[in-house]
Design a protein around this motif. Structure first.
Motif, mmCIF file in Angstrom:
data_model
loop_
_atom_site.group_PDB
_atom_site.id
_atom_site.type_symbol
_atom_site.label_atom_id
_atom_site.label_comp_id
_atom_site.label_asym_id
_atom_site.label_seq_id
_atom_site.Cartn_x
_atom_site.Cartn_y
_atom_site.Cartn_z
ATOM 1 N N PRO A 1 0.820 -1.211 0.000
ATOM 2 C CA PRO A 1 0.000 0.000 0.000
ATOM 3 C C PRO A 1 0.859 1.270 0.000
ATOM 4 N N SER A 2 0.218 2.373 -0.273
ATOM 5 C CA SER A 2 0.912 3.650 -0.242
ATOM 6 C C SER A 2 1.106 4.104 1.195
ATOM 7 N N ALA A 3 2.173 4.823 1.435
ATOM 8 C CA ALA A 3 2.432 5.361 2.775
ATOM 9 C C ALA A 3 1.265 6.236 3.208
ATOM 10 N N GLY A 4 0.793 6.006 4.430
ATOM 11 C CA GLY A 4 -0.297 6.792 4.979
ATOM 12 C C GLY A 4 -1.681 6.287 4.620
ATOM 13 N N GLN A 5 -1.767 5.230 3.807
ATOM 14 C CA GLN A 5 -3.075 4.712 3.401
ATOM 15 C C GLN A 5 -3.828 4.164 4.611
ATOM 16 N N SER A 6 -5.134 4.328 4.604
ATOM 17 C CA SER A 6 -5.969 3.938 5.740
ATOM 18 C C SER A 6 -6.870 2.771 5.364
ATOM 19 N N PHE A 7 -7.024 1.807 6.310
ATOM 20 C CA PHE A 7 -7.875 0.636 6.104
ATOM 21 C C PHE A 7 -8.765 0.444 7.329
ATOM 22 N N VAL A 8 -10.058 0.324 7.094
ATOM 23 C CA VAL A 8 -11.004 -0.019 8.146
ATOM 24 C C VAL A 8 -11.452 -1.458 7.868
ATOM 25 N N LEU A 9 -11.031 -2.384 8.726
ATOM 26 C CA LEU A 9 -11.363 -3.793 8.545
ATOM 27 C C LEU A 9 -12.704 -4.086 9.215
ATOM 28 N N THR A 10 -13.524 -4.874 8.541
ATOM 29 C CA THR A 10 -14.812 -5.254 9.108
ATOM 30 C C THR A 10 -15.013 -6.752 8.915
ATOM 31 N N GLU A 11 -15.849 -7.323 9.770
ATOM 32 C CA GLU A 11 -16.131 -8.747 9.674
ATOM 33 C C GLU A 11 -16.851 -9.074 8.364
ATOM 34 N N GLU A 12 -17.652 -8.136 7.865
ATOM 35 C CA GLU A 12 -18.370 -8.359 6.618
ATOM 36 C C GLU A 12 -17.408 -8.491 5.438
ATOM 37 N N ASP A 13 -16.267 -7.815 5.521
ATOM 38 C CA ASP A 13 -15.276 -7.844 4.442
ATOM 39 C C ASP A 13 -14.109 -8.772 4.769
ATOM 40 N N ALA A 14 -14.337 -9.748 5.665
ATOM 41 C CA ALA A 14 -13.244 -10.602 6.140
ATOM 42 C C ALA A 14 -12.546 -11.348 5.014
ATOM 43 N N THR B 1 -7.885 0.101 11.332
ATOM 44 C CA THR B 1 -8.911 -0.061 12.357
ATOM 45 C C THR B 1 -9.344 -1.525 12.351
ATOM 46 N N PRO B 2 -8.904 -2.319 13.324
ATOM 47 C CA PRO B 2 -9.306 -3.730 13.364
ATOM 48 C C PRO B 2 -10.720 -3.874 13.919
ATOM 49 N N TYR B 3 -11.281 -5.057 13.752
ATOM 50 C CA TYR B 3 -12.595 -5.345 14.318
ATOM 51 C C TYR B 3 -12.464 -6.418 15.399
ATOM 52 N N LEU B 4 -13.477 -6.504 16.241
ATOM 53 C CA LEU B 4 -13.468 -7.448 17.352
ATOM 54 C C LEU B 4 -13.609 -8.875 16.824
ATOM 55 N N ALA B 5 -12.664 -9.717 17.186
ATOM 56 C CA ALA B 5 -12.702 -11.125 16.783
ATOM 57 C C ALA B 5 -11.877 -11.927 17.771
ATOM 58 N N ALA B 6 -12.323 -13.142 18.031
ATOM 59 C CA ALA B 6 -11.565 -14.021 18.924
ATOM 60 C C ALA B 6 -10.246 -14.382 18.261
ATOM 61 N N LEU B 7 -9.176 -14.376 19.040
ATOM 62 C CA LEU B 7 -7.868 -14.713 18.499
ATOM 63 C C LEU B 7 -7.770 -16.209 18.233
ATOM 64 N N THR B 8 -7.298 -16.561 17.087
ATOM 65 C CA THR B 8 -7.014 -17.956 16.758
ATOM 66 C C THR B 8 -5.568 -18.052 16.311
ATOM 67 N N PHE B 9 -4.801 -18.850 16.997
ATOM 68 C CA PHE B 9 -3.383 -18.983 16.699
ATOM 69 C C PHE B 9 -3.103 -20.305 16.001
ATOM 70 N N PRO B 10 -2.064 -20.349 15.139
ATOM 71 C CA PRO B 10 -1.621 -21.646 14.621
ATOM 72 C C PRO B 10 -1.285 -22.565 15.788
ATOM 73 N N ARG B 11 -1.581 -23.860 15.631
ATOM 74 C CA ARG B 11 -1.417 -24.778 16.750
ATOM 75 C C ARG B 11 -0.753 -26.074 16.325
ATOM 76 N N MET B 12 -0.170 -26.759 17.289
ATOM 77 C CA MET B 12 0.294 -28.125 17.126
ATOM 78 C C MET B 12 -0.362 -28.965 18.215
ATOM 79 N N TYR B 13 -0.617 -30.205 17.893
ATOM 80 C CA TYR B 13 -1.308 -31.118 18.793
ATOM 81 C C TYR B 13 -0.272 -31.947 19.553
ATOM 82 N N VAL B 14 -0.584 -32.247 20.820
ATOM 83 C CA VAL B 14 0.388 -32.925 21.688
ATOM 84 C C VAL B 14 -0.226 -34.211 22.247
ATOM 85 N N PRO B 15 -0.359 -35.240 21.411
ATOM 86 C CA PRO B 15 -0.860 -36.518 21.920
ATOM 87 C C PRO B 15 0.194 -37.239 22.737
ATOM 88 N N GLY B 16 -0.247 -38.002 23.717
ATOM 89 C CA GLY B 16 0.701 -38.744 24.543
ATOM 90 C C GLY B 16 -0.015 -39.699 25.480
#
Length: 347
Positions: free
Chosen positions: A41-54, A149-164
């Motif tokens: 993007p161009s320097a100074g460009q503004s983005f308003v993120l919304t769940e509708e435009d996810a 401008t971010p929108y409210l969303a639950a954080l989801t992180f990349p994960r690894m499973y630990v069976p044992g």
């Protein structure tokens, strides 16, 4: 004949030396390598993120870096809060091309994970790190500033499973996982092994298709089970897929102590492990009074809070009130990165 052989050898040696010199000249690294240049993007460009435009795409374009010779360059787009001077950058993504794109939903996760407040405008800086390997110093583009401008969303992180053995060798258990908070293939989280063989593995998916074992801190795909020797306990597990290593932190055994517990303020009552939920828990009779969570029977490692029902624990925090006698189920939950929560529920 011997003289002819010597002449031939001398000519061959000179030709070999010349070829080596030519090859070395072809891979000579520039004394002033050129960093990538962000074009959008161009320097100074503004983005308003919304769940509708996810599903919309955020695209970062840049002119390639030039290290002075032909090489495969890895580009990583990095982000930090404006004014931090990239003291703690977050990796937005990595590619070998000169364009990186991700969905608004993915970019929003990076912003919220960085600590930016949802629905509030914030200024961030973006730069591109260019690298051709550990033997050559990486370089960085000049940063650009963006307003997001971010929108409210639950954080989801990349994960690894630990069976044992500790959880029934179930790779599909979504609770026994560790996370990559930075999305950089470095995964961390807490594992509770309180008995059994101490054997476990780490898997990329909730199945056995790609699994890792190892010995002495070195990961091996499809390798032997990682074995936790006694003493058992709760420990931080770190898996670095970039380096192919794993680290097992200090093991600690957790319990509760206080005037509300059977041991009063003298003796810890150990917590047990719920393998399905991946929590430390205990159901027992308590009396009106106070309690805390403590590890290894020492006061250097104790956690408390104000609420009699539950919440986030604080190291060295206040005694937790128990308001009346009764039978209670107590849990201590380590699954959320960066915090330890608890609940005290009267049965």
């Amino acid at each position: 004949m011997k003289s002819l052989f010597n002449i031939f050898f001398a000519v061959f040696a000179l030709a070999f030396a010349w070829a080596c010199t030519e090859e070395m000249e072809q891979v000579r690294i520039s004394e002033n390598p050129e960093a990538a240049t962000i074009t959008s993007p161009s320097a100074g460009q503004s983005f308003v993120l919304t769940e509708e435009d996810a599903g919309e795409r955020m695209v970062f374009n840049y002119e390639p870096a030039d290290f002075g010779y032909s090489a495969a360059v890895s580009y990583t787009v990095q982000m930090d809060v404006a004014g931090n001077e990239f003291a703690n950058p977050t990796e937005v993504g990595t590619t070998n091309g000169t364009s990186l794109d991700l969905s608004y939903a993915e970019f929003n996760q990076k912003l919220v994970g960085k600590g930016l407040a949802p629905e509030e405008e914030a200024e961030i800086e973006i730069r591109v790190r260019s690298s051709v390997g550990s033997a050559v110093a990486a370089n960085y583009s000049s940063p650009i500033t963006m307003v997001v401008t971010p929108y409210l969303a639950a954080l989801t992180f990349p994960r690894m499973y630990v069976p044992g053995d500790y959880q029934g060798w179930n790779p599909g258990n979504e609770n026994t996982v560790i996370y990559s908070v930075e999305g950089d293939d470095v995964y961390e989280g807490y594992v509770h092994i309180l008995g059994g063989s101490g054997a476990f593995k780490v898997n990329e998916e909730p199945n056995w298709d790609v699994n890792y074992g190892g010995v002495n801190g070195v990961l091996e795909q499809n390798g032997p089970d990682i074995i936790l020797d006694e003493p058992f306990g709760t420990f931080r597990l770190k898996v670095d897929l970039n380096a192919g290593t794993y680290e097992i932190g200090t093991r600690r055994v957790w319990g509760i102590i206080g005037s509300a517990t059977p041991g009063d303020w003298e003796t810890d009552t150990p917590l047990e492990f719920n393998a399905d939920e991946n929590v430390l828990t205990l159901t027992l009779d308590l009396v009106a009074g106070e309690m805390k969570f403590r590890a290894d029977n020492v006061w250097d490692i104790d956690y408390g809070a104000n609420s009699p029902e539950g919440g986030v624990l604080e190291q060295g925090g206040p005694n937790i009130p128990v308001e009346e006698d009764g039978n209670y189920t107590i849990t201590m939950d380590w699954k959320v990165p960066g915090e330890i929560t608890y609940s005290i529920v009267k049965n």
